[in-house]
Design an enzyme around this catalytic site. Sequence first.
Site, PDB file in Angstrom:
ATOM      1  N   HIS A  17      60.518   7.908  24.869  1.00 26.00           N
ATOM      2  CA  HIS A  17      61.901   7.506  25.238  1.00 26.00           C
ATOM      3  C   HIS A  17      62.205   6.181  24.551  1.00 26.00           C
ATOM      4  O   HIS A  17      61.688   5.138  24.958  1.00 26.00           O
ATOM      5  CB  HIS A  17      62.040   7.349  26.753  1.00 26.00           C
ATOM      6  CG  HIS A  17      63.431   6.972  27.182  1.00 26.00           C
ATOM      7  ND1 HIS A  17      64.099   7.636  28.176  1.00 26.00           N
ATOM      8  CD2 HIS A  17      64.279   6.000  26.766  1.00 26.00           C
ATOM      9  CE1 HIS A  17      65.303   7.095  28.340  1.00 26.00           C
ATOM     10  NE2 HIS A  17      65.435   6.086  27.491  1.00 26.00           N
ATOM     11  N   HIS A  19      65.257   3.703  22.216  1.00 23.27           N
ATOM     12  CA  HIS A  19      66.572   3.447  21.609  1.00 23.27           C
ATOM     13  C   HIS A  19      66.367   2.672  20.316  1.00 23.27           C
ATOM     14  O   HIS A  19      65.816   1.567  20.341  1.00 23.27           O
ATOM     15  CB  HIS A  19      67.454   2.627  22.557  1.00 23.27           C
ATOM     16  CG  HIS A  19      67.687   3.318  23.856  1.00 23.27           C
ATOM     17  ND1 HIS A  19      68.746   4.171  24.077  1.00 23.27           N
ATOM     18  CD2 HIS A  19      66.955   3.328  25.007  1.00 23.27           C
ATOM     19  CE1 HIS A  19      68.672   4.652  25.305  1.00 23.27           C
ATOM     20  NE2 HIS A  19      67.593   4.167  25.893  1.00 23.27           N
ATOM     21  N   LYS A 103      69.716  15.360  25.906  1.00 26.86           N
ATOM     22  CA  LYS A 103      69.728  14.260  26.871  1.00 26.86           C
ATOM     23  C   LYS A 103      70.951  14.350  27.765  1.00 26.86           C
ATOM     24  O   LYS A 103      72.081  14.436  27.279  1.00 26.86           O
ATOM     25  CB  LYS A 103      69.723  12.927  26.110  1.00 26.86           C
ATOM     26  CG  LYS A 103      69.715  11.697  26.985  1.00 26.86           C
ATOM     27  CD  LYS A 103      68.424  11.574  27.780  1.00 26.86           C
ATOM     28  CE  LYS A 103      68.523  10.519  28.866  1.00 26.86           C
ATOM     29  NZ  LYS A 103      68.123   9.204  28.449  1.00 26.86           N
ATOM     30  N   HIS A 140      68.719  11.017  32.455  1.00 21.97           N
ATOM     31  CA  HIS A 140      68.876   9.704  33.084  1.00 21.97           C
ATOM     32  C   HIS A 140      69.206  10.023  34.541  1.00 21.97           C
ATOM     33  O   HIS A 140      70.319  10.458  34.848  1.00 21.97           O
ATOM     34  CB  HIS A 140      69.987   8.889  32.407  1.00 21.97           C
ATOM     35  CG  HIS A 140      70.167   7.554  33.059  1.00 21.97           C
ATOM     36  ND1 HIS A 140      69.754   6.376  32.474  1.00 21.97           N
ATOM     37  CD2 HIS A 140      70.669   7.212  34.269  1.00 21.97           C
ATOM     38  CE1 HIS A 140      70.005   5.368  33.307  1.00 21.97           C
ATOM     39  NE2 HIS A 140      70.567   5.856  34.404  1.00 21.97           N
ATOM     40  N   HIS A 178      62.330   7.351  32.590  1.00 19.76           N
ATOM     41  CA  HIS A 178      62.207   5.985  33.138  1.00 19.76           C
ATOM     42  C   HIS A 178      62.300   5.935  34.657  1.00 19.76           C
ATOM     43  O   HIS A 178      63.197   5.329  35.221  1.00 19.76           O
ATOM     44  CB  HIS A 178      63.210   5.033  32.467  1.00 19.76           C
ATOM     45  CG  HIS A 178      64.650   5.492  32.366  1.00 19.76           C
ATOM     46  ND1 HIS A 178      65.322   6.125  33.370  1.00 19.76           N
ATOM     47  CD2 HIS A 178      65.557   5.366  31.361  1.00 19.76           C
ATOM     48  CE1 HIS A 178      66.568   6.370  33.000  1.00 19.76           C
ATOM     49  NE2 HIS A 178      66.723   5.922  31.774  1.00 19.76           N
ATOM     50  N   ASP A 251      61.542   3.192  26.779  1.00 13.67           N
ATOM     51  CA  ASP A 251      62.960   2.873  26.983  1.00 13.67           C
ATOM     52  C   ASP A 251      63.289   1.519  26.365  1.00 13.67           C
ATOM     53  O   ASP A 251      64.180   0.806  26.843  1.00 13.67           O
ATOM     54  CB  ASP A 251      63.339   2.910  28.471  1.00 13.67           C
ATOM     55  CG  ASP A 251      64.846   2.855  28.695  1.00 13.67           C
ATOM     56  OD1 ASP A 251      65.597   3.182  27.750  1.00 13.67           O
ATOM     57  OD2 ASP A 251      65.264   2.471  29.793  1.00 13.67           O
TER      58      ASP A 251
END
Length: 350
Positions: A17, A19, A103, A140, A178, A251
């Site tokens: 996970h 970004h 996602k 999420h 997460h 994350d």
Amino acid sequence: MTANPAALTIREPDDWHLHLRDDAMLALAADITARQFARAIVMPNLLPPVTTVAAAEAYRDRILAALPQGRRFTPLMTAYLTDEIDPDEIETGFEKDVFTACKLYPAGATTNSASGVTDVARIYRVLERMEKIGMPLLVHGEVVSPDIDIFDREAVFLETVLTPVLRDFPALKVVLEHITTADSVQFVQDAGPTLAATITAHHLRIDRNALFEGGLRPHAYCLPVAKRRRHRTALRQAAISGNPKFFLGTDSAPHLKHDKESACGCAGIFSAPVALESYTLTFDEEGALDRLEAFASEFGPRFYGLPLNEGTITLHRESQTVPEIVTQGDLAVVPFHAGETLGWRAAERG
Ligand code: NCD
Ligand code: ZN
Ligand code: ZN
């Protein structure tokens, strides 16, 4: 393994996970992650979000172009689900090996989620298709209602969204991303083998006190927000348990320093510079260094049905002081553990 090894060599890990952002921030983030991780599941919450095969291919090319020559790294791309998403586009991307997963951002739940899903019922046709073709759904897991206390949003999501999805799509592979609560740990443990969860480095270390330690601490703010200490304890136990349903996902979510230190600071913690060291520190504190490799390098690929990495990476029991700030050109980002001295240092991958 001896009690206090001076070094620890494990199979190369992956980040399930991550970004990476775009443009100048991508140039900063991509290489930093690729120093420690061989592959990563790259989140699609760009502006505009990655919703098509063409957009994901172009983004993948930009990620590869941002890496220094010779750096081995495989970005695993994801599709951002919207109310209007077309199941055929998703299937095409999966069959072409462009999309690894989809996602689900509940609309309004987190950074760049404005185009997310307003009601999970609206994407049932896509979920049906994903279940059929064996494509994982990453979530999420927070409800967005302003009436629900922010510290309860993950627990309420389990009940009101995840439970019906798992019931209606019993063969759909789902990763609850997460996780931050004892409730999620229990839920994942009790569910069937189609449900797994990622755990970040920071949720294993901070609890909600970190947000207010001597003043307001924007660099400890992420979503889902850190919870009470007892939840952190449950996450630590899950991470070191050896249960293959729990695996590594940082994350890592860089935001500019001035966007975090603001009257309306962005959610996200940039852990990539010392992600592996941070996990290692936690496993060491828990006397569980022998479980780190499975959590970091084996359970994730097994869940996704991907081969394990062949290479290794070595962690040295050496002190390193984490910089207060990571810069690239005009950009400045404050990393997780900024200014702290850690007792572990990861060697760079070859
Ligand atoms: C992430 C981001 O900044 O993109 N922020 C965060 O606090 N985790 C979004 C997300 O993963 O929810
Ligand atoms: Zn999220
Ligand atoms: Zn994220």
